[in-house]
Structure formats: C-alpha cells, structure tokens
Design an enzyme around this catalytic site. Sequence first.
Site, PDB file in Angstrom:
ATOM      1  N   HIS A 123       0.865  -1.180   0.000  1.00  7.15           N
ATOM      2  CA  HIS A 123       0.000   0.000   0.000  1.00  7.15           C
ATOM      3  C   HIS A 123       0.908   1.239   0.000  1.00  7.15           C
ATOM      4  CE1 HIS A 123      -2.791   2.944   1.816  1.00  7.15           C
ATOM      5  NE2 HIS A 123      -3.775   2.126   1.516  1.00  7.15           N
ATOM      6  N   ASP A 200       3.285  -4.104   8.059  1.00  7.75           N
ATOM      7  CA  ASP A 200       2.046  -3.357   7.872  1.00  7.75           C
ATOM      8  C   ASP A 200       0.905  -4.340   8.142  1.00  7.75           C
ATOM      9  OD1 ASP A 200      -0.305  -2.331   6.863  1.00  7.75           O
ATOM     10  OD2 ASP A 200       0.554  -1.583   4.996  1.00  7.75           O
ATOM     11  N   GLN A 203      -4.321  -4.952   7.165  1.00  3.57           N
ATOM     12  CA  GLN A 203      -5.314  -5.932   6.712  1.00  3.57           C
ATOM     13  C   GLN A 203      -5.185  -7.273   7.433  1.00  3.57           C
ATOM     14  OE1 GLN A 203      -7.769  -5.012   4.994  1.00  3.57           O
ATOM     15  NE2 GLN A 203      -7.051  -3.147   4.008  1.00  3.57           N
ATOM     16  N   LYS A 226     -10.290  -0.258  10.856  1.00  4.64           N
ATOM     17  CA  LYS A 226     -10.498  -1.454  10.028  1.00  4.64           C
ATOM     18  C   LYS A 226     -10.831  -2.669  10.885  1.00  4.64           C
ATOM     19  CE  LYS A 226      -7.133   0.071   6.552  1.00  4.64           C
ATOM     20  NZ  LYS A 226      -7.907   0.523   5.407  1.00  4.64           N
ATOM     21  N   CYS A 364      -4.751   2.457  -3.580  1.00  7.01           N
ATOM     22  CA  CYS A 364      -3.500   2.999  -3.033  1.00  7.01           C
ATOM     23  C   CYS A 364      -2.357   2.007  -3.233  1.00  7.01           C
ATOM     24  CB  CYS A 364      -3.622   3.347  -1.554  1.00  7.01           C
ATOM     25  SG  CYS A 364      -4.932   4.512  -1.207  1.00  7.01           S
TER      26      CYS A 364
END
Length: 407
Positions: A123, A200, A203, A226, A364
């Site tokens: 991302h 990261d 997700q 999220k 993104c």
Amino acid sequence: MITALVDITEDFPILKRQINGHRLIYLDSAATSQKPQIVIDRLVQYYETTNANVLRSVHTLAEEATTAMEEAREKIARFIHANSPREVIFTRGTTESLNTIARAWGDKFLEAGDEIVLSPMEHHSNLIPWQQLAKRVGAKLKFIELQPNGTITVEAVKQQITERTRIVTLSAVSNVLGTINPIADVASLAHQVGAIMVVDGAQSVPHQPTDVQALGIDFLAFSGHKMLGPTGIGVLWGKEALLEAADPVMFGGEMIAYVDRDDATWAELPAKFEGGTPHIAGAIGLGTAVDYLSAIGMERIEEHSRMLAEEAYRRLASLSDVVVYGPEYPRTSLVAFNIVGIHPHDIAQVFDSRGIAIRAGHHCAQPLMHWLDVGSTARASFYLYNSDRDIDELVDAIEATKRYFKR
Ligand SMILES: Cc1ncc(COP(=O)(O)O)c(C=O)c1O
C-alpha cells in the site's frame, strides 16, 4: 454455508439501512469496517460521563479518563502479545505509524548505501515513507520479485537481502491480492543480516490472531477503524529497546521529561511518541472493539475471513468475462476483480444501485496495478458480518452489470 459470526442487525445498526431501496450489503471493510453498537455506545458514554484530558490534571474526571485510556492500551498489548503496554503507541492509524517508524528509527539509523527491502504489493502507506527516507539518507529501495500469482516466496526475499539491508518491510496481508505473506520466515531472514522487520498489519490484525513475539518482528502498524474501532486511532507497536533507541518525531505537550529554554529531554515510553492530546475516546473505543473481537475469537474470525475470500474467489473465477487477482488459496478477507471491458467505477455504480458497497480504483497500490497491468480493479472485502448470502448478491450483481453493459 458460511453464516455471519454476529447478529448483524442487532450488533451493527448501520446494516439495517436500505440503500437505493435495497438491504445494504457492505463489502468494503478493507477500506473501513462498520462499528458495533457496543463501540458506538462506549464513545458516547465516554463523552457523556468521563471526558477530560489525560495524563495532566489530578481531578476525578482526568484520572478516570487516563485510567480508561491506559486500560485500552493494556488490552491492545495483550491482543497482539506485546511484552508491555509501554510498547503500544497510539497514532492516527497505519499510515502515521509507518511514517513514525521511518522518521524515528530510519532517520537515525540509516546511512547512504543502506538498503530497504520491500514488495511491489505494498500500500502507498508502506511505500512512500520508505521512498522519502531513502531520499533523505541516500538509501536504496529493493523490491522482492512476485510470483505470477502475486505471492511472495522466501527464496525471492533471499535474493534481495544483503549485508547492507537495514529494513525489511511487508504487509502481512495484501489489500488487493488477499495474499497472506510469510512474515515469520522473512523476519528471520532480516535478522540474519541485522536488519529490522517492519510489518504493515492494516489488513491482517483485523482478520487473524496476531502474536508479535511468535512472528519475531520488530515493528507493527495497524488501524483501529479497520477492526471495528473508531477512525483516527491506530497503533504503532515496537520492541521496547528499539523504541527506546529511536527519536521522537512529534514534539510538544506531554512527550517531555524536562524542558529548558534551549533544550529538552524526553518522557518515558509510550509518552515519548505521543506528543499532544491523544484521541482519547478513540483509544477507549478501540479497546472495546478488541474486547468484542476477542469474545468472538480471532481464530474463528480468521477461518471466516478465509472461507469467504476463498469462496468468493472460486465463484468469481468461474464466471465468464471476469478476471480475479492473486492466488486462489490461501487468501483472506477480500477479492479484487475486473469484468472484461467494463470500468471498475461503472461496476461500483451498478452495485450501489443494488445496495452493494464495494471499492473501485487503484486501492493505493499503483505499483501493484502496474505489475497486474491494469489501471484499477473492483474489490469486494468481507468481515465477520458477511455471509455467503452476500457472495450470492455479489455474483448476481456481476451478472447484472454484464447484462447492463451487454457483455
Ligand atoms: C495494507 C494497508 N496498509 C496501510 C493502509 C493505510 O491505513 P490508514 O489509512 O488507516 O492509515 C491500508 C488502508 O487501506 C491498507 O490496506
């Protein structure tokens, strides 16, 4: 049958909404998840009963607010198996967390000629901070070669890591491909050359159990919004020794130990990285979201997210004129697709007219779009309130879109 893990309209008031005369089918949780009533209530309760600034005053409200925020920090620390709540820094989200690592650790410890290894599936939030860091210090970005199905192998990572590698960074789960990356293996390769491993988790943390110790990583970034929490709150987790060694990047109130006219010293962790008034209600709301997720069980959520993503992939891949991206298996939580000859924005528009919310665009992740050789894709993303009924609707909507555009 894949049933929702929660009582959807009881727990998620927004899912009672009708959109263009249809039941809302929310397939955009990778962008932001919906919020359960219990999180919404906690925010209201905080503002109605406890609102005060934290870590400053000694009055009752201020102490209650501070206690509530620190309890939330402890819950989050337990949720990701941090060694201590001191390692949990509140930020605005994944983007701010990653920028903070690049500035706080990167600016201090990287030199010209050093290497940062990352993937083309990142991302922008896990790419641009490293591009900028590389420009500031004269470091070099090195990209891991993806397999044809968009996955990352340990072999491909080995090819990019050298004695000059100082940082290896990867998303644990891709927000376009739905792939699950081999984080623990990559972390151990990074450590063999003395590099740090930055993850990261935007997700992954919402969809699978997270154990930063078992993964053997050094920094983790994720967003509250999220994972059923409020917007504007996220987490930067780092190993205590690394956070101690890094420099603060936000200077001002409550991040100092002592201030003179010409100089200052820094507060202990985590305050050192939390200059200014934090998003107190957001942190407390995220703590409630973590309670809610934990009560359901992250193992169950992981299984549910995988089943939905794999089922959606299988069903979409079997449709004519539909292209799906990433591996069939294993995958989690989302599926990105295109319908031949129809722009993803048109797909999203037809879907919306049927009450179905999806995302269309480059997500993104423009370098990944280049790699896939597409300008954009449609993306359906799932969470614990989705069921295979929503996949039926997704398939019907694709067929309707094809009819509409006469494919
Ligand atoms: C993989 C990944 N990283 C980073 C981000 C950025 O998260 P935020 O906008 O909450 O900072 C996202 C959000 O879409 C994401 O999917």
